[in-house]
Design an enzyme around this catalytic site. Sequence first.
Site, PDB file in Angstrom:
ATOM      1  NE  ARG A 124     -76.918 -32.196 -13.306  1.00 27.66           N
ATOM      2  CZ  ARG A 124     -77.746 -31.122 -13.304  1.00 27.66           C
ATOM      3  NH1 ARG A 124     -78.755 -31.143 -12.328  1.00 27.66           N
ATOM      4  NH2 ARG A 124     -77.677 -30.117 -13.936  1.00 27.66           N
ATOM      5  CE  LYS A 146     -65.592 -51.901 -17.281  1.00 29.37           C
ATOM      6  NZ  LYS A 146     -64.707 -52.738 -18.509  1.00 29.37           N
ATOM      7  CD  GLU A 188     -67.926 -62.258 -21.374  1.00 27.38           C
ATOM      8  OE1 GLU A 188     -67.005 -62.280 -20.614  1.00 27.38           O
ATOM      9  OE2 GLU A 188     -68.035 -61.490 -22.386  1.00 27.38           O
ATOM     10  CE  LYS A 230     -68.406 -57.791 -14.275  1.00 28.27           C
ATOM     11  NZ  LYS A 230     -68.854 -57.515 -15.638  1.00 28.27           N
ATOM     12  CD  GLU A 240     -61.131 -51.991 -17.442  1.00 32.80           C
ATOM     13  OE1 GLU A 240     -62.301 -52.515 -17.451  1.00 32.80           O
ATOM     14  OE2 GLU A 240     -60.487 -51.966 -18.354  1.00 32.80           O
ATOM     15  NE  ARG A 244     -65.307 -53.648 -14.242  1.00 33.93           N
ATOM     16  CZ  ARG A 244     -66.624 -53.234 -14.017  1.00 33.93           C
ATOM     17  NH1 ARG A 244     -66.725 -52.463 -12.997  1.00 33.93           N
ATOM     18  NH2 ARG A 244     -67.746 -53.808 -14.567  1.00 33.93           N
ATOM     19  CG  ASN A 248     -61.251 -56.082 -20.401  1.00 37.06           C
ATOM     20  OD1 ASN A 248     -62.653 -56.100 -20.112  1.00 37.06           O
ATOM     21  ND2 ASN A 248     -60.648 -55.205 -19.792  1.00 37.06           N
ATOM     22  CG  HIS A 251     -62.927 -59.242 -23.474  1.00 32.15           C
ATOM     23  ND1 HIS A 251     -63.103 -60.338 -22.749  1.00 32.15           N
ATOM     24  CD2 HIS A 251     -64.466 -58.941 -23.451  1.00 32.15           C
ATOM     25  CE1 HIS A 251     -64.356 -60.749 -22.227  1.00 32.15           C
ATOM     26  NE2 HIS A 251     -65.343 -59.907 -22.636  1.00 32.15           N
ATOM     27  CG  HIS A 255     -63.278 -55.860 -28.326  1.00 39.65           C
ATOM     28  ND1 HIS A 255     -62.852 -55.148 -27.045  1.00 39.65           N
ATOM     29  CD2 HIS A 255     -64.561 -56.403 -27.844  1.00 39.65           C
ATOM     30  CE1 HIS A 255     -64.036 -55.366 -26.152  1.00 39.65           C
ATOM     31  NE2 HIS A 255     -64.656 -55.855 -26.527  1.00 39.65           N
ATOM     32  CG  HIS A 269     -69.057 -59.984 -26.642  1.00 46.65           C
ATOM     33  ND1 HIS A 269     -67.915 -59.318 -26.802  1.00 46.65           N
ATOM     34  CD2 HIS A 269     -69.012 -60.276 -25.381  1.00 46.65           C
ATOM     35  CE1 HIS A 269     -67.326 -58.928 -25.811  1.00 46.65           C
ATOM     36  NE2 HIS A 269     -67.823 -59.548 -24.982  1.00 46.65           N
TER      37      HIS A 269
END
Length: 372
Positions: A124, A146, A188, A230, A240, A244, A248, A251, A255, A269
């Site tokens: 956990r 993330k 990035e 960031k 997000e 946040r 993206n 992105h 994607h 990427h």
Amino acid sequence: MPSHETVHVDLPGRAYNIMIGPGLIEGAGETIGTLLAQPRVAILTDEHVARHHLEPFRAALEKAGITVSALALPAGEATKGWPEFSRAVEWLLAEKIERNDMVVALGGGVIGDLAGFAAAVLRRGVRFVQVPTTLLAQVDSSVGGKTGINAAAGKNLVGAFHQPSLVLADTGCLDTLAERDLKAGYGEVLKYGLLGDAAFFGWLESHGAAVLSGDPEARLKAIRRSCEMKAEIVVRDETEQGDRALLNLGHTFCHALEAATGYGERLLHGEGVAIGCALAFDLSARLGLCAQEEPSRVRAHIADLGLKSRLGDIEGPLPDAETLLDLMAQDKKVIGGRLHFIMARGIGEAFVTSDVPRDAVLALLADALAAR
Ligand code: GLY
């Protein structure tokens, strides 16, 4: 320890430092040692990174009296799925990693995301340290918590927010990166200038080549400024719910292009992010949100550094505009059936909106495909 810089991620109860500079792996015994309840760590890495960095890292930890166990998974995006994730978790359990122990992610984005998610669910939640070895991981994926893996239905669809206890970004690791990976990571970096810091973008226009060619000061500044931006956004909106999403920028286009090219060598990427940022500025200009000359300035900087900047730079066939739009609609940024876009009022002035007409996106993609 050689000179380095520290960016603090000031999340209440989960604050941590991002240390950036050369030689940090050499001093890792000291920096990581101070965080440990007992002197042992379990490292998750990949076979490619292990060849370059595992032994020096292990030696630095052992020199400080830390017991080290390590598992090297296959390198590549295919590792970021259930089979290797389950292998990693079972290995951590077999190593008897306890609640107070520390998992270390040594590698790029794939390893950082997978190891972070393994740490999030093991017993956990155990603590973990990110030791990012690629430019992309140093400026983006290792920071902000993330974590996750890919599912059959898409990339990063299974995961958790789990902040690391420390990010150790040794800029010396970038010397062993392939030029293409370094350039992809730069996608990035420029994203940060475009989304919120026009002065940083201006600095990148004159120093981007130095960042890529290995100038230590330029690299340090580019990574530090990216991490500062960031960190600031993550502190404002960790999970997000709002701001946040600015991270993206580019992105949603990226994607779709990654899905269309099979998430592989045809388009990395970070390359997709650079093309996606240019397309986001094209769309912003078409919608009258930003001046007409802004997209040209963005694309010129990307192309000047030899990065992919347009659809024509992607080899092989691409699907038609309707199919690309459908792929965009499968992105996680669909909320209540509406695509959320990051648009810009100018360089350094991005914002989130769901108010982008479908036909405008379709026309932009059709024109970009026709120009290939
Ligand atoms: N890479 C985007 C984020 O961390 O939110």
